[in-house]
Design a protein around this motif. Structure first.
Motif, PDB file in Angstrom:
ATOM      1  N   THR A 178       0.814  -1.217   0.000  1.00  0.00           N
ATOM      2  CA  THR A 178       0.000   0.000   0.000  1.00  0.00           C
ATOM      3  C   THR A 178       0.844   1.261   0.000  1.00  0.00           C
ATOM      4  OG1 THR A 178      -0.120  -0.071   2.416  1.00  0.00           O
ATOM      5  CG2 THR A 178      -1.903  -1.156   1.186  1.00  0.00           C
ATOM      6  N   ASN A 179       2.141   1.146   0.267  1.00  0.00           N
ATOM      7  CA  ASN A 179       3.013   2.321   0.263  1.00  0.00           C
ATOM      8  C   ASN A 179       3.359   2.721  -1.168  1.00  0.00           C
ATOM      9  OD1 ASN A 179       2.956   2.110   2.997  1.00  0.00           O
ATOM     10  ND2 ASN A 179       5.070   1.421   3.245  1.00  0.00           N
ATOM     11  N   ILE A 180       3.181   3.998  -1.507  1.00  0.00           N
ATOM     12  CA  ILE A 180       3.523   4.496  -2.838  1.00  0.00           C
ATOM     13  C   ILE A 180       4.312   5.797  -2.693  1.00  0.00           C
ATOM     14  CG2 ILE A 180       1.499   3.460  -3.933  1.00  0.00           C
ATOM     15  CD1 ILE A 180       0.268   6.262  -3.970  1.00  0.00           C
ATOM     16  N   ARG A 181       5.172   6.042  -3.692  1.00  0.00           N
ATOM     17  CA  ARG A 181       5.984   7.254  -3.673  1.00  0.00           C
ATOM     18  C   ARG A 181       5.404   8.281  -4.629  1.00  0.00           C
ATOM     19  NH1 ARG A 181      12.158   7.330  -5.727  1.00  0.00           N
ATOM     20  NH2 ARG A 181      11.048   7.489  -7.716  1.00  0.00           N
ATOM     21  N   LEU A 182       5.273   9.501  -4.153  1.00  0.00           N
ATOM     22  CA  LEU A 182       4.790  10.615  -4.969  1.00  0.00           C
ATOM     23  C   LEU A 182       5.946  11.568  -5.248  1.00  0.00           C
ATOM     24  CD1 LEU A 182       1.381  11.447  -3.224  1.00  0.00           C
ATOM     25  CD2 LEU A 182       1.816   9.911  -5.138  1.00  0.00           C
ATOM     26  N   GLU A 183       5.875  12.235  -6.387  1.00  0.00           N
ATOM     27  CA  GLU A 183       6.889  13.207  -6.776  1.00  0.00           C
ATOM     28  C   GLU A 183       6.232  14.553  -7.012  1.00  0.00           C
ATOM     29  OE1 GLU A 183       9.126  11.880 -10.114  1.00  0.00           O
ATOM     30  OE2 GLU A 183      10.169  10.285  -8.997  1.00  0.00           O
ATOM     31  N   VAL A 184       6.866  15.609  -6.461  1.00  0.00           N
ATOM     32  CA  VAL A 184       6.374  16.976  -6.627  1.00  0.00           C
ATOM     33  C   VAL A 184       7.487  17.795  -7.281  1.00  0.00           C
ATOM     34  CG1 VAL A 184       5.530  19.048  -5.480  1.00  0.00           C
ATOM     35  CG2 VAL A 184       4.861  16.787  -4.625  1.00  0.00           C
ATOM     36  N   PRO A 185       7.371  18.124  -8.572  1.00  0.00           N
ATOM     37  CA  PRO A 185       8.412  18.921  -9.228  1.00  0.00           C
ATOM     38  C   PRO A 185       8.314  20.394  -8.822  1.00  0.00           C
ATOM     39  CG  PRO A 185       6.660  18.417 -10.770  1.00  0.00           C
ATOM     40  CD  PRO A 185       6.323  17.689  -9.503  1.00  0.00           C
ATOM     41  N   VAL A 186       9.474  21.022  -8.589  1.00  0.00           N
ATOM     42  CA  VAL A 186       9.557  22.416  -8.193  1.00  0.00           C
ATOM     43  C   VAL A 186      10.729  23.055  -8.937  1.00  0.00           C
ATOM     44  CG1 VAL A 186       9.888  24.045  -6.289  1.00  0.00           C
ATOM     45  CG2 VAL A 186       8.594  21.936  -5.917  1.00  0.00           C
ATOM     46  N   GLY A 187      10.534  24.280  -9.429  1.00  0.00           N
ATOM     47  CA  GLY A 187      11.604  25.002 -10.092  1.00  0.00           C
ATOM     48  C   GLY A 187      11.984  26.254  -9.313  1.00  0.00           C
ATOM     49  N   ILE A 188      13.302  26.568  -9.267  1.00  0.00           N
ATOM     50  CA  ILE A 188      13.784  27.790  -8.616  1.00  0.00           C
ATOM     51  C   ILE A 188      14.613  28.579  -9.621  1.00  0.00           C
ATOM     52  CG2 ILE A 188      13.800  26.714  -6.334  1.00  0.00           C
ATOM     53  CD1 ILE A 188      16.854  26.463  -6.592  1.00  0.00           C
ATOM     54  N   SER A 189      14.793  29.851  -9.335  1.00  0.00           N
ATOM     55  CA  SER A 189      15.564  30.705 -10.234  1.00  0.00           C
ATOM     56  C   SER A 189      17.056  30.414 -10.080  1.00  0.00           C
ATOM     57  CB  SER A 189      15.271  32.178  -9.943  1.00  0.00           C
ATOM     58  OG  SER A 189      15.750  32.520  -8.642  1.00  0.00           O
ATOM     59  N   TYR A 190      17.843  30.798 -11.086  1.00  0.00           N
ATOM     60  CA  TYR A 190      19.273  30.549 -11.062  1.00  0.00           C
ATOM     61  C   TYR A 190      19.987  31.406 -10.014  1.00  0.00           C
ATOM     62  CZ  TYR A 190      19.379  27.457 -15.116  1.00  0.00           C
ATOM     63  OH  TYR A 190      19.217  26.388 -15.953  1.00  0.00           O
ATOM     64  N   GLU A 191      19.375  32.502  -9.562  1.00  0.00           N
ATOM     65  CA  GLU A 191      19.979  33.353  -8.560  1.00  0.00           C
ATOM     66  C   GLU A 191      19.761  32.840  -7.139  1.00  0.00           C
ATOM     67  OE1 GLU A 191      18.074  34.424 -10.991  1.00  0.00           O
ATOM     68  OE2 GLU A 191      19.562  35.444 -12.249  1.00  0.00           O
ATOM     69  N   SER A 192      18.894  31.818  -6.961  1.00  0.00           N
ATOM     70  CA  SER A 192      18.576  31.324  -5.619  1.00  0.00           C
ATOM     71  C   SER A 192      19.685  30.412  -5.088  1.00  0.00           C
ATOM     72  CB  SER A 192      17.242  30.569  -5.628  1.00  0.00           C
ATOM     73  OG  SER A 192      16.192  31.417  -6.027  1.00  0.00           O
ATOM     74  N   ASP A 193      19.701  30.273  -3.749  1.00  0.00           N
ATOM     75  CA  ASP A 193      20.659  29.387  -3.084  1.00  0.00           C
ATOM     76  C   ASP A 193      20.184  27.946  -3.245  1.00  0.00           C
ATOM     77  OD1 ASP A 193      22.294  27.948  -1.375  1.00  0.00           O
ATOM     78  OD2 ASP A 193      22.294  29.476   0.178  1.00  0.00           O
ATOM     79  N   LEU A 194      20.897  27.140  -4.023  1.00  0.00           N
ATOM     80  CA  LEU A 194      20.471  25.778  -4.342  1.00  0.00           C
ATOM     81  C   LEU A 194      20.439  24.895  -3.099  1.00  0.00           C
ATOM     82  CD1 LEU A 194      19.699  23.584  -6.355  1.00  0.00           C
ATOM     83  CD2 LEU A 194      22.142  23.219  -6.802  1.00  0.00           C
ATOM     84  N   ASP A 195      21.513  24.955  -2.260  1.00  0.00           N
ATOM     85  CA  ASP A 195      21.566  24.090  -1.085  1.00  0.00           C
ATOM     86  C   ASP A 195      20.422  24.402  -0.115  1.00  0.00           C
ATOM     87  OD1 ASP A 195      23.831  22.830  -2.038  1.00  0.00           O
ATOM     88  OD2 ASP A 195      25.186  24.288  -1.124  1.00  0.00           O
ATOM     89  N   LYS A 196      20.153  25.700   0.074  1.00  0.00           N
ATOM     90  CA  LYS A 196      19.053  26.064   0.970  1.00  0.00           C
ATOM     91  C   LYS A 196      17.716  25.597   0.400  1.00  0.00           C
ATOM     92  CE  LYS A 196      19.112  30.033   3.054  1.00  0.00           C
ATOM     93  NZ  LYS A 196      19.004  31.504   3.317  1.00  0.00           N
TER      94      LYS A 196
END
Length: 436
Positions: free
Chosen positions: A322-340
């Motif tokens: 019964t366990n299933i994995r869901l994916e939520v795509p998100v985009g950020i700008s190139y000026e944003s802090d990637l690690d944060k």
């Protein structure tokens, strides 16, 4: 034929003269009708309150039906008591209470019939059987059953080489109704017993239930036909020839039934599974012989043919786990802090009501787009039957708030236009004059 009608007319006249058209019988009929009206009026007030008490109790449908039948027969039981008092009065005056005895016997017969038919699942058929059996009992008590059955047995007709009588047809219909109701009651009992065995899978429970139903109803029909003298051997030959012709016309129907049996046997789809087929996403509520009922989140119930579940592509979200994995795509700008952004994205799903803690939600970098850095948040849930869009929406709302709180920008499409010096395209900027 004319002599038969004359004999029946003479019998009826003689019976009326002996049993109805006398002062003694007239007084008894008056006692019968008066007693019935009196007991019915008195019992009506008690009956309403008793019905309310029965309906308020937590009982099974069979127990409630029997208790309601007992309450319904209360006025008739009171009528029988009054009839016994009237009978004693007539006997004390050396009068033969034939009508009173017959009325008492009919009332007792009605009580017995009403209690017996209260266990029949089909209420319409139960009322019909009650009326039919009571009429037969009335004819028997008044001595009319013998002449009527003799007349019906002499009325005959032929279908091919088979010969039937009107009495045989009536018996056949009555026996068919009795056998079918007995099959229905037995089927309900077996179904409850099978459903109480928790070691059986839901699909196997459905398969066993449907198998027993088919066997019971088929046996009931065959017993009824055999009891009225129908040759089952000739019927088998006729049905085999007819089955070949019907098989071509009902090919799709038969294939759906066969597919339904296969689905129940291989346990690939069972009631309670969350599936996706032909653009339909929902929970399997029930599996019938021809189709499966799939209930979607918007309340629509789709009847998916079993053949489509066998031949088409079906996604069973809860087949083995019964366990299933869901994916939520998100985009950020190139000026944003990637690690944060990755850290905030992982934190967005932690602590959500339906998101599992193990495996831990994880954020990943999946690519560099034209206008955004593409990230994806992956998390697990175990209740896909409660919907997946709603949990995605809740996670995205938390991502929105976290990104805005920490200065992570969401990108939007941008284009840079470069004009070469030798380009034939000219650009002119017009500015409005300053009023000041």
């Amino acid at each position: 034929m004319e002599q038969k009608f004359v004999a029946a007319y003479d019998f009826l006249i003689n019976w009326l003269n002996a049993n109805v058209l006398t002062w003694n019988t007239a007084a008894q009929w008056a006692c019968v009708f008066g007693s019935y009206v009196l007991t019915a009026l008195i019992w009506r007030g008690f009956e309403r309150r008793l019905f309310e008490q029965v309906d308020q109790k937590k009982l099974s449908s069979l127990s409630r039906s029997i208790l309601r039948a007992v309450v319904d027969a209360g006025n008739v039981a009171a009528f029988v008591v009054v009839m016994q008092v009237c009978t004693a009065v007539f006997e004390s005056m050396d009068l033969r209470p034939g009508v009173l005895d017959a009325a008492s016997d009919l009332a007792v017969a009605w009580i017995v019939i009403r209690l017996v038919t209260s266990i029949m699942p089909n209420r319409v058929l139960a009322r019909a059987v009650t009326g039919l059996v009571w009429v037969v009992a009335a004819f028997s008590i008044f001595g009319l059953l013998g002449p009527i059955t003799d007349s019906l047995s002499r009325l005959s007709f032929s279908v091919g080489e088979a010969k039937f009588t009107a009495l045989g047809v009536i018996k056949g219909v009555a026996l068919a109704a009795i056998f079918l109701q007995a099959a229905a009651l037995t089927s309900q009992f077996i179904t409850k017993r099978i459903e109480s065995v928790h070691d059986l899978s839901p699909s196997l429970q459905v398969l066993l239930t449907k198998t027993f139903k088919v066997l019971l109803y088929t046996g009931a029909v065959l017993f009824a036909m055999s009891s009225v003298g129908i040759d089952l051997t000739s019927l088998a030959i006729f049905s085999s020839a007819l089955g070949v012709g019907i098989g071509f016309g009902l090919k799709t129907v038969f294939s759906n039934y066969v597919a339904g049996i296969l689905l129940l046997m291989d346990n690939s789809i069972k009631p309670g599974d969350t599936i996706e087929v032909g653009g339909v996403f929902g929970v399997v509520r029930d599996m019938r012989g021809r189709y499966a009922s799939v209930l979607t989140r918007n309340g629509k119930e789709h009847l998916v043919p079993n053949e489509q579940l066998i031949t088409g592509e079906v996604v069973n979200w809860t087949h083995s786990d019964t366990n299933i994995r869901l994916e939520v795509p998100v985009g950020i700008s190139y000026e944003s802090d990637l690690d944060k952004a990755l850290d905030l994205l992982s934190r967005a799903a932690v602590g959500m009501e339906r998101v599992l803690h193990d495996p831990v939600p994880a954020a990943r970098l999946v690519g560099f787009g034209d206008s955004s850095v593409d990230l994806v948040l992956r998390f697990w849930i175990k209740d896909a039957d409660q919907g997946v869009t709603n949990v995605r929406s809740a996670v995205l709302v938390r991502v929105w708030h976290l990104f805005h709180e920490h200065g992570i920008e969401f990108p939007f499409p941008q284009r840079d236009v470069l004009l070469k010096s030798d380009s034939a395209l000219s650009v002119r900027l017009d500015r409005e004059p300053d009023d000041g």
